[in-house]
Design a protein around this motif. Structure first.
Motif, PDB file in Angstrom:
ATOM      1  N   SER B  32       0.869  23.599 -56.686  1.00  0.00           N
ATOM      2  CA  SER B  32       1.048  24.899 -57.342  1.00  0.00           C
ATOM      3  C   SER B  32       2.070  24.719 -58.457  1.00  0.00           C
ATOM      4  N   PHE B  33       2.115  25.718 -59.335  1.00  0.00           N
ATOM      5  CA  PHE B  33       3.057  25.645 -60.457  1.00  0.00           C
ATOM      6  C   PHE B  33       4.489  25.534 -59.933  1.00  0.00           C
ATOM      7  N   LEU B  34       4.766  26.247 -58.843  1.00  0.00           N
ATOM      8  CA  LEU B  34       6.120  26.211 -58.278  1.00  0.00           C
ATOM      9  C   LEU B  34       6.421  24.852 -57.647  1.00  0.00           C
ATOM     10  N   GLU B  35       5.408  24.244 -57.011  1.00  0.00           N
ATOM     11  CA  GLU B  35       5.623  22.900 -56.429  1.00  0.00           C
ATOM     12  C   GLU B  35       5.908  21.893 -57.526  1.00  0.00           C
ATOM     13  N   MET B  36       5.231  22.063 -58.668  1.00  0.00           N
ATOM     14  CA  MET B  36       5.484  21.194 -59.815  1.00  0.00           C
ATOM     15  C   MET B  36       6.942  21.373 -60.253  1.00  0.00           C
ATOM     16  N   LEU B  37       7.401  22.647 -60.297  1.00  0.00           N
ATOM     17  CA  LEU B  37       8.795  22.900 -60.690  1.00  0.00           C
ATOM     18  C   LEU B  37       9.761  22.311 -59.644  1.00  0.00           C
ATOM     19  N   ASP B  38       9.352  22.345 -58.360  1.00  0.00           N
ATOM     20  CA  ASP B  38      10.188  21.732 -57.303  1.00  0.00           C
ATOM     21  C   ASP B  38      10.416  20.254 -57.602  1.00  0.00           C
ATOM     22  N   VAL B  39       9.335  19.587 -58.029  1.00  0.00           N
ATOM     23  CA  VAL B  39       9.428  18.151 -58.328  1.00  0.00           C
ATOM     24  C   VAL B  39      10.390  17.919 -59.497  1.00  0.00           C
ATOM     25  N   VAL B  40      10.222  18.757 -60.529  1.00  0.00           N
ATOM     26  CA  VAL B  40      11.110  18.633 -61.698  1.00  0.00           C
ATOM     27  C   VAL B  40      12.558  18.890 -61.293  1.00  0.00           C
ATOM     28  N   ASN B  41      12.759  19.920 -60.473  1.00  0.00           N
ATOM     29  CA  ASN B  41      14.120  20.275 -60.049  1.00  0.00           C
ATOM     30  C   ASN B  41      14.744  19.200 -59.157  1.00  0.00           C
ATOM     31  N   GLU B  42      13.899  18.586 -58.331  1.00  0.00           N
ATOM     32  CA  GLU B  42      14.359  17.496 -57.462  1.00  0.00           C
ATOM     33  C   GLU B  42      14.965  16.396 -58.328  1.00  0.00           C
ATOM     34  N   LYS B  43      14.229  16.070 -59.402  1.00  0.00           N
ATOM     35  CA  LYS B  43      14.678  15.006 -60.296  1.00  0.00           C
ATOM     36  C   LYS B  43      15.957  15.436 -61.027  1.00  0.00           C
ATOM     37  N   LEU B  44      15.984  16.689 -61.486  1.00  0.00           N
ATOM     38  CA  LEU B  44      17.176  17.188 -62.205  1.00  0.00           C
ATOM     39  C   LEU B  44      18.398  17.123 -61.293  1.00  0.00           C
ATOM     40  N   HIS B  75       2.367  34.982 -65.201  1.00  0.00           N
ATOM     41  CA  HIS B  75       1.770  34.243 -64.079  1.00  0.00           C
ATOM     42  C   HIS B  75       0.740  33.193 -64.523  1.00  0.00           C
ATOM     43  N   GLY B  76       0.705  32.875 -65.796  1.00  0.00           N
ATOM     44  CA  GLY B  76      -0.159  31.778 -66.232  1.00  0.00           C
ATOM     45  C   GLY B  76      -1.585  32.174 -66.575  1.00  0.00           C
ATOM     46  N   PRO B  77      -2.430  31.151 -66.808  1.00  0.00           N
ATOM     47  CA  PRO B  77      -3.746  31.388 -67.420  1.00  0.00           C
ATOM     48  C   PRO B  77      -4.800  32.032 -66.513  1.00  0.00           C
ATOM     49  N   GLU B  78      -4.666  31.929 -65.203  1.00  0.00           N
ATOM     50  CA  GLU B  78      -5.733  32.459 -64.336  1.00  0.00           C
ATOM     51  C   GLU B  78      -5.571  33.965 -64.121  1.00  0.00           C
ATOM     52  N   ASN B  79      -6.693  34.631 -63.848  1.00  0.00           N
ATOM     53  CA  ASN B  79      -6.656  36.074 -63.593  1.00  0.00           C
ATOM     54  C   ASN B  79      -6.451  36.350 -62.114  1.00  0.00           C
ATOM     55  N   GLY B  80      -5.739  37.419 -61.831  1.00  0.00           N
ATOM     56  CA  GLY B  80      -5.632  37.896 -60.460  1.00  0.00           C
ATOM     57  C   GLY B  80      -4.816  37.022 -59.526  1.00  0.00           C
ATOM     58  N   VAL B  81      -3.901  36.238 -60.090  1.00  0.00           N
ATOM     59  CA  VAL B  81      -3.029  35.415 -59.232  1.00  0.00           C
ATOM     60  C   VAL B  81      -1.580  35.520 -59.712  1.00  0.00           C
ATOM     61  N   THR B  82      -0.673  35.211 -58.791  1.00  0.00           N
ATOM     62  CA  THR B  82       0.740  35.156 -59.153  1.00  0.00           C
ATOM     63  C   THR B  82       1.093  33.717 -59.558  1.00  0.00           C
ATOM     64  N   THR B  83       2.341  33.514 -60.013  1.00  0.00           N
ATOM     65  CA  THR B  83       2.773  32.175 -60.436  1.00  0.00           C
ATOM     66  C   THR B  83       2.612  31.158 -59.304  1.00  0.00           C
ATOM     67  N   CYS B  84       2.926  31.584 -58.079  1.00  0.00           N
ATOM     68  CA  CYS B  84       2.857  30.649 -56.944  1.00  0.00           C
ATOM     69  C   CYS B  84       1.413  30.273 -56.610  1.00  0.00           C
ATOM     70  N   GLN B  85       0.449  31.099 -57.060  1.00  0.00           N
ATOM     71  CA  GLN B  85      -0.969  30.786 -56.807  1.00  0.00           C
ATOM     72  C   GLN B  85      -1.628  30.123 -58.005  1.00  0.00           C
ATOM     73  N   THR B  86      -0.811  29.809 -59.013  1.00  0.00           N
ATOM     74  CA  THR B  86      -1.325  29.100 -60.185  1.00  0.00           C
ATOM     75  C   THR B  86      -1.195  27.608 -59.902  1.00  0.00           C
ATOM     76  N   TYR B  87      -2.286  26.881 -60.070  1.00  0.00           N
ATOM     77  CA  TYR B  87      -2.274  25.452 -59.734  1.00  0.00           C
ATOM     78  C   TYR B  87      -2.307  24.602 -60.992  1.00  0.00           C
ATOM     79  N   MET B  88      -1.826  23.386 -60.882  1.00  0.00           N
ATOM     80  CA  MET B  88      -1.741  22.509 -62.045  1.00  0.00           C
ATOM     81  C   MET B  88      -3.126  22.146 -62.577  1.00  0.00           C
ATOM     82  N   ARG B  89      -4.150  22.300 -61.747  1.00  0.00           N
ATOM     83  CA  ARG B  89      -5.516  22.005 -62.202  1.00  0.00           C
ATOM     84  C   ARG B  89      -5.975  22.991 -63.283  1.00  0.00           C
ATOM     85  N   SER B  90      -5.229  24.088 -63.459  1.00  0.00           N
ATOM     86  CA  SER B  90      -5.554  25.034 -64.525  1.00  0.00           C
ATOM     87  C   SER B  90      -5.057  24.548 -65.883  1.00  0.00           C
TER      88      SER B  90
END
Lengths: 250, 257
Positions: B32-44, B75-90
């Motif tokens: 998810s977009f938030l998991e991606m941010l978790d990875v970035v934050n882990e590194k930071l 909440h990103g490019p997809e319709n009807g979802v929140t940021t946490c439901q936005t996936y990197m495959r989008s």
């Protein structure tokens, strides 16, 4: 007093004023177009109609004041809403996508401003009669009475390319303005519902397109010479010559 | 996959703020977009830097906490979802993704991507409730409600109060939020006693908080993760007009102002 506060001081109230004044003005411009389309009939018809409006006296002034109040309120509320909207987001986005807002809805303030400038010119032209020399405001005899020859006034007006171009631009922008405004007012009054919102949007587009075509037809008919001057004082069959005669007199 | 993030960084409410770029590498498209941010934050964090502050809680699209403007869309490019439901495959491999906080004067930025949305709480306190007797519950089905009405009220009740409507609106108007919260209660019999005061007070609180005005463009509805219809705004306008008229002509007890 509660009602006045609700109308003039709250976000929804201001939109209600926009909607109601908008409805009055839409009604007016459509009525105005239907009146103008009489240019395609013999000149007596539109001259008679114009003379009838002029002869209304106090009623005419009531209508004028009513329309003026509607225009003033419409613009006053629009300015107030725009200022509040600007203040609601001082720092904008680096990038923001438009998701479904129509072009018309995003340009309401610009189309409105240019149409307003046109209305001022239009009133000076035909109501105050101060933009052109007196040759542009000829008289004619109607049922033994001397009245303004509105038919010739319109033809003379549209024979000037600059006036026609400004007119066409203003009409195009007003049609754009209406294509959003016509359905928007139903939303602001709480009358736009799922069951007919699709129909309403189509109706708004249809009315706007018809409104534009109706007005453009008059301009094109004059510019192509299909509708010419028929006032015997201008003693000319040909619109271009009549225009030159008018200029020469001027 | 790999993406470049351009993220808004701001120390605190009064700081200037600026965009900073981060590389996010070795990503799984199903993160998810938030998991991606978790990875970035882990590194930071590992590098001894301040991680990107981002609001999140349930991570299943029902709490309304996550709130980011991703590539110009709430909440990103997809319709009807929140940021946490936005996936990197989008997104595409190699994309530059701009991430900003929701922007509105009524939603001041607290830090990085986190905004203070307590203006919504104030609106809820003004009328987003019903008066019910406490104690044991009422018998089930004692209060008949038509299926269509119940469904419509449920549509409005789907609002998670994330503020995407405010973020998407060019005027920062909160009308979709207020209309959903007021509409949900106004539709049901339990909401009737306070219907008029609810509408009047919630709209007053909305105006007071400094949100903009609705220009009927329906960007809110298009951005809403719960796809709430702008029809509720129409209903709010209608209810507000009726409540204004009624409250100015109705008889009031002497104890009330």
């Amino acid at each position: 007093m509660n009602i006045l506060h609700a109308l003039f001081k709250t976000s929804i109230g201001k939109k209600v004023i926009m909607a109601v004044t908008g409805l009055i003005l839409v009604g007016f411009v459509i009525g105005h177009l239907i009146g103008n389309l009489q240019i395609f009939l013999p000149p007596e018809k539109i001259n008679e109609y114009a003379h009838f409006l002029q002869s209304l006296g106090k009623v005419l002034w009531l209508i004028r004041i009513g329309l003026l109040v509607a225009v003033v309120l419409h613009i006053w509320m629009a300015v107030s809403l725009v200022l509040e909207n600007r203040a609601a987001r001082k720092k904008g986005y680096q990038s923001q996508k438009t998701l479904r807002a129509s072009y018309a809805s995003r340009t309401m303030k610009y189309s409105g401003l240019i149409v307003f400038a046109f209305i001022v010119y239009h009133l000076l032209h035909f109501t105050v009669k101060s933009t052109h020399g007196e040759d542009f405001y000829p008289m004619t005899m109607l049922h033994g009475e001397k009245v303004y020859d509105v038919h010739t006034m319109m033809v003379l007006g549209f024979q000037q390319p600059l006036v026609s171009i400004f007119y066409l631009i203003a009409i195009a922008l007003l049609s754009l303005h209406l294509s959003h405004g016509f359905s928007s007012m139903f939303q602001s009054l709480g009358l736009r519902t799922r069951s007919w919102s699709g129909l309403l949007e189509k109706l708004a587009i249809t009315i706007s397109v018809l409104y534009f075509l109706g007005n453009a037809a008059i301009v094109i008919a004059v510019m192509t010479g299909m509708v010419g001057i028929q006032n015997p004082d201008f003693a000319s069959c040909c619109p271009v010559e009549a225009h030159e005669v008018a200029n020469a007199k001027h | 996959m790999k993406v470049t993030l351009r993220v808004w960084r701001q120390e605190n409410e009064t700081a200037q703020g600026r965009f900073e770029e981060y590389e996010a590498d070795n990503l799984n498209p199903n993160m998810s977009f938030l998991e991606m941010l978790d990875v970035v934050n882990e590194k930071l964090t590992g590098d001894g830097k301040d991680p990107i502050a981002v609001a999140h809680d349930c991570r299943e699209g029902i709490c309304g906490t996550c709130s980011s403007m991703i590539n110009g869309e709430p909440h990103g490019p997809e319709n009807g979802v929140t940021t946490c439901q936005t996936y990197m495959r989008s997104f595409n491999d190699g994309d530059v993704i701009t991430v900003e906080p929701f922007r509105a004067e009524a939603f001041p930025v607290l830090k990085d991507l986190i905004t203070d949305r307590k203006a919504f709480d104030k609106i809820m306190q003004a009328g987003g409730f019903i008066t019910a007797r406490t104690g044991s519950c009422q018998d089930a089905n004692a209060l008949p409600i038509g299926k269509e009405v119940a469904d419509l009220a449920m549509d409005a009740a789907a609002c998670v109060g994330c503020g995407a409507c405010v973020a998407a609106c060019k005027n920062s108007s909160a009308m979709l939020f207020v209309s959903a919260k007021a509409g949900q209660l106004n539709l049901l019999p339990q909401g009737q006693p306070e219907k008029d005061t609810r509408v009047l007070n919630m709209v007053a609180a909305m105006d007071e908080a400094g949100f903009g005005n609705c220009t009927n463009q329906y960007e809110c509805s298009a951005a809403c993760p719960k796809e709430i219809s702008e029809e509720f705004i129409s209903k709010l306008n209608r209810d507000y007009l009726i409540a204004s008229v009624r409250s100015s002509v109705k008889a009031k007890p002497t104890t009330m102002k």
